[in-house]
Design a protein around this motif. Structure first.
Motif, mmCIF file in Angstrom:
data_model
loop_
_atom_site.group_PDB
_atom_site.id
_atom_site.type_symbol
_atom_site.label_atom_id
_atom_site.label_comp_id
_atom_site.label_asym_id
_atom_site.label_seq_id
_atom_site.Cartn_x
_atom_site.Cartn_y
_atom_site.Cartn_z
ATOM 1 N N PRO A 26 2.087 -119.710 -56.119
ATOM 2 C CA PRO A 26 2.114 -120.693 -55.030
ATOM 3 C C PRO A 26 0.892 -120.551 -54.122
ATOM 4 O O PRO A 26 0.254 -119.499 -54.082
ATOM 5 C CB PRO A 26 3.390 -120.332 -54.261
ATOM 6 N N GLU A 27 0.602 -121.606 -53.411
ATOM 7 C CA GLU A 27 -0.498 -121.592 -52.446
ATOM 8 C C GLU A 27 0.035 -121.323 -51.042
ATOM 9 O O GLU A 27 -0.633 -121.628 -50.060
ATOM 10 C CB GLU A 27 -1.285 -122.903 -52.530
ATOM 11 N N ASP A 28 1.203 -120.724 -50.952
ATOM 12 C CA ASP A 28 1.855 -120.437 -49.678
ATOM 13 C C ASP A 28 1.346 -119.133 -49.078
ATOM 14 O O ASP A 28 0.770 -118.292 -49.766
ATOM 15 C CB ASP A 28 3.367 -120.310 -49.877
ATOM 16 N N ALA A 29 1.609 -118.969 -47.796
ATOM 17 C CA ALA A 29 1.307 -117.712 -47.107
ATOM 18 C C ALA A 29 2.364 -116.681 -47.481
ATOM 19 O O ALA A 29 3.508 -117.022 -47.762
ATOM 20 C CB ALA A 29 1.305 -117.936 -45.600
ATOM 21 N N PHE A 77 9.137 -116.112 -44.863
ATOM 22 C CA PHE A 77 8.898 -115.677 -43.492
ATOM 23 C C PHE A 77 9.319 -116.787 -42.543
ATOM 24 O O PHE A 77 9.253 -117.964 -42.870
ATOM 25 C CB PHE A 77 7.417 -115.324 -43.290
ATOM 26 N N SER A 78 9.705 -116.393 -41.337
ATOM 27 C CA SER A 78 10.195 -117.351 -40.346
ATOM 28 C C SER A 78 9.036 -118.056 -39.645
ATOM 29 O O SER A 78 7.891 -117.960 -40.051
ATOM 30 C CB SER A 78 11.052 -116.610 -39.321
ATOM 31 N N GLU A 125 5.047 -111.451 -38.643
ATOM 32 C CA GLU A 125 5.900 -110.856 -39.665
ATOM 33 C C GLU A 125 5.083 -110.372 -40.865
ATOM 34 O O GLU A 125 5.341 -109.291 -41.394
ATOM 35 C CB GLU A 125 6.959 -111.857 -40.133
ATOM 36 N N ARG A 126 4.118 -111.170 -41.315
ATOM 37 C CA ARG A 126 3.273 -110.751 -42.446
ATOM 38 C C ARG A 126 2.474 -109.511 -42.088
ATOM 39 O O ARG A 126 2.336 -108.593 -42.891
ATOM 40 C CB ARG A 126 2.345 -111.890 -42.884
ATOM 41 N N GLU A 178 3.144 -106.069 -44.139
ATOM 42 C CA GLU A 178 2.062 -105.436 -44.905
ATOM 43 C C GLU A 178 1.898 -103.974 -44.478
ATOM 44 O O GLU A 178 1.862 -103.076 -45.324
ATOM 45 C CB GLU A 178 0.747 -106.182 -44.704
ATOM 46 N N ASP A 179 1.800 -103.717 -43.189
ATOM 47 C CA ASP A 179 1.628 -102.342 -42.706
ATOM 48 C C ASP A 179 2.801 -101.445 -43.104
ATOM 49 O O ASP A 179 2.616 -100.299 -43.514
ATOM 50 C CB ASP A 179 1.458 -102.319 -41.185
ATOM 51 N N ARG A 180 4.018 -101.962 -42.994
ATOM 52 C CA ARG A 180 5.205 -101.176 -43.362
ATOM 53 C C ARG A 180 5.177 -100.821 -44.845
ATOM 54 O O ARG A 180 5.405 -99.664 -45.221
ATOM 55 C CB ARG A 180 6.478 -101.953 -43.028
ATOM 56 N N LEU A 181 4.862 -101.798 -45.702
ATOM 57 C CA LEU A 181 4.850 -101.540 -47.147
ATOM 58 C C LEU A 181 3.734 -100.575 -47.542
ATOM 59 O O LEU A 181 3.916 -99.750 -48.437
ATOM 60 C CB LEU A 181 4.750 -102.846 -47.928
#
Length: 175
Positions: A22-25, A146-147, A153-154, A158-161
């Motif tokens: 997908p071209e989504d964020a 994502f909301s 949130e992104r 990312e940092d958490r993962l």
């Protein structure tokens, strides 16, 4: 994003010149789905510029969190998953893009966006066809759920993962 069902083999994403994403964020991850012993036997040292411009030898870990079926190689975020995937791999460039020196010093990458391609070329220095490794032995997963506060949130996801999954190619002196 780290279940066996959510990880797609790169060769299944790339069909000819088309990329089926997908071209989504969202947030995404690259995974080593090949034989772990092959990865562990590869070049796991990289010399990064550290404090005062001095180079520091870093040995990439030989373990991953027990809950992961596959070793995670890179975690990132993007406003366009498909485009970012393409920039990581630079599939239009056959052969090697980077010359990795014997001293393992990190070289300036061709672009600032090809971390996965650079990481595979560094890890498998002697291999002359890094795209073959990528197509056969790497997997990809992503989340676009994502909301309305998606940017924040992104960022935090990312940092958490990165902190939890310990991906090799995210290791840099800036972190």
């Amino acid at each position: 994003m780290h279940t066996e069902d959510s990880i797609i083999k790169i060769s299944d994403i790339c069909k000819g010149n088309r990329i089926h994403l997908p071209e989504d964020a969202g947030v995404y991850a690259f995974w080593w789905i090949g034989d772990k012993s092959e990865l562990m036997g590869a070049n796991r040292h990289i010399s990064l510029k550290g404090p005062g411009g001095r180079f520091v030898d870093v040995e990439l870990m030989d373990w991953w969190p027990a809950e992961l079926k596959y070793p995670c190689l890179y975690v990132g975020k993007s406003t366009n998953i498909k485009k970012r995937f393409s920039l990581h791999l630079k599939r239009g460039s056959a052969g090697r893009l980077h010359n990795i020196p014997r001293n393992n010093r990190k070289q300036r990458p061709v672009t600032t966006s090809c971390q996965v391609r650079y990481g595979i070329e560094h890890t498998f220095k002697a291999h002359q066809a890094p795209l073959d490794i990528i197509n056969i032995k790497l997997g990809f997963s992503y989340s676009t759920n994502f909301s309305q506060n998606a940017i924040a949130e992104r960022f935090y996801t990312e940092d958490r993962l990165i902190g939890i999954w310990r991906p090799w190619f995210n290791v840099d002196s800036e972190r």
